[in-house]
Design an enzyme around this catalytic site. Structure first.
Site: not given
Ligand code: TYM
Length: 355
Positions: A131, A211, A214
């Site tokens: 990031k 990966k 969006k």
């Molecule tokens: P975020 O919002 O980026 O993504 C949400 C979830 O989708 C999964 N994901 C994917 N899995 C497989 N292939 C992909 N291409 C792919 N893109 C996204 C992510 O691994 C995630 O599970 N930091 C976290 C949000 C968060 C969170 C938490 C998660 C905040 N607090 C506490 C678990 C527990 C995030 O940015 O996910």
């Protein structure tokens, strides 16, 4: 299987063998529309888990503030994300859905946990490094301490199962380190959480290189129409060996074949593999079957979503109910943390109930 895929598969298998999960927490940032990566890496697991465990799912708006955001857009995105989850099969009768910032104890516990966090640990976080590169003009302190807030999200509900995609495993392992540190120093308050992965923890985008995400524009949205889906799939990358229709390919090295692995039947996968190896089928034919199968998964979501869009107030109500349900649990945990650390409990001073 690549080395990385092997290690993820091993971790996933090891996770299944451990003691049973007692409470699940996970979250997603309202930073864009939901896509197949979110679904295959996490959301699909959430839907399955709501029947087996007490589950809490959060729209993590405080995390999203670490990226530049417009207030009106933020409001719309929060509701949109919750709608997407409900459309995908999340059932508020079976689990709790809410917006992170409406339970202030997340931010409170996050501060406490920062005091246990070595700077060096945060500097090593892959997501921070990525990031910091991709939004070089806005490397804020929130971006740096982001994993601590994530640790607070999980620990404030004393959750021990965290269904996420592979990119979040490092943050869950970081949370476990913090929990161990806290429990050792102040006495056991938190269970050690672990990441729960699906069989598709890292879904690649239609570019086949990175990966699915969006922000990279290589995604298939859960709300994409059949037309939009095909516009994205038709030019999607396949095995580079298949330059002409008559050139044979190696299905294991084709991203579209991976999509078959997620969405197609065993017979269809065998047909695609054989047709690719022998050049018996063209990539377009192969993609048409994938598109048919993805559409079969997305169609019920599109329908449910259309129903929800007609009643946006219902979504707000569900989120509000979620907050009401969670506040007592979050306060109770903060009460225990305050006791353990020797800082006053507001209840004792007649200011409010912590426990
Ligand atoms: P975020 O919002 O980026 O993504 C949400 C979830 O989708 C999964 N994901 C994917 N899995 C497989 N292939 C992909 N291409 C792919 N893109 C996204 C992510 O691994 C995630 O599970 N930091 C976290 C949000 C968060 C969170 C938490 C998660 C905040 N607090 C506490 C678990 C527990 C995030 O940015 O996910």
């Amino acid at each position: 299987m690549s080395e990385r895929e092997q290690s993820v598969a091993q971790r996933a298998a090891a996770n299944q063998e451990k003691s049973p999960v007692t409470r699940v927490f996970s979250g997603m940032q309202p930073s864009g529309e939901l896509h197949l990566g979110n679904w295959l890496g996490a959301l699909k697991n959430w839907v399955a888990m709501q029947d087996r465990y007490p589950c809490i799912f959060s729209v993590v708006d405080l995390h999203a503030l670490t990226q530049t955001s417009d207030p009106d857009e933020m409001k719309a995105r929060i509701r949109d994300m919750a709608m997407g989850w409900l459309a995908a099969g999340i059932d508020p009768e079976k689990c709790t859905v809410f917006v992170q910032s409406t339970v202030p104890e997340h931010a409170e516990l996050s501060w406490v946990l920062t005091t246990l966090t070595p700077m060096g640990l945060l500097e090593r976080m892959t997501q921070f490094k990525d990031k910091a590169r991709s939004q070089a003009e806005n490397v804020n302190v929130g971006l740096f301490s982001y994993p601590v807030l994530q640790a607070a999200d999980i620990t404030i509900y004393r959750a021990d199962g965290v269904p996420v995609g592979e990119d979040q495993v490092q943050h869950v392992e970081f949370t476990r380190d913090l929990v161990r540190k806290f429990n050792l120093k102040y006495g056991k308050v938190f269970p050690e959480p672990r990441a729960l992965l699906t069989s598709s923890p890292r879904v690649m985008g239609v570019d086949g290189d990175r990966k699915m995400s969006k922000s990279l524009g290589n995604h298939i949205g859960l709300n994409d129409s059949a037309d939009v889906l095909w516009k994205k799939l038709a030019p999607a990358k396949t095995d580079v060996r298949r330059v002409r229709r008559t050139d044979p390919g190696v299905p294991e090295e084709c991203n579209i074949y991976k999509y078959h692995g997620f969405f197609s039947t065993a017979d269809e996968r065998a047909w695609a593999a054989e047709g690719c190896r022998s050049a018996g089928i063209g990539c377009r034919q192969c993609k048409e079957v994938v598109a048919k199968n993805i559409n079969a998964v997305l169609e019920p979501m599109r329908e449910r979503r259309a129903g929800l869009e007609a009643h946006p107030g219902r979504v707000d109500e569900i989120l509000h109910e979620g907050t009401k349900k969670l506040l007592p649990l979050a306060r109770e945990t903060m009460g225990r943390v305050r006791d353990a650390m020797g800082i006053p409990n507001r209840g004792r001073y007649g200011i409010g109930e912590d426990r």
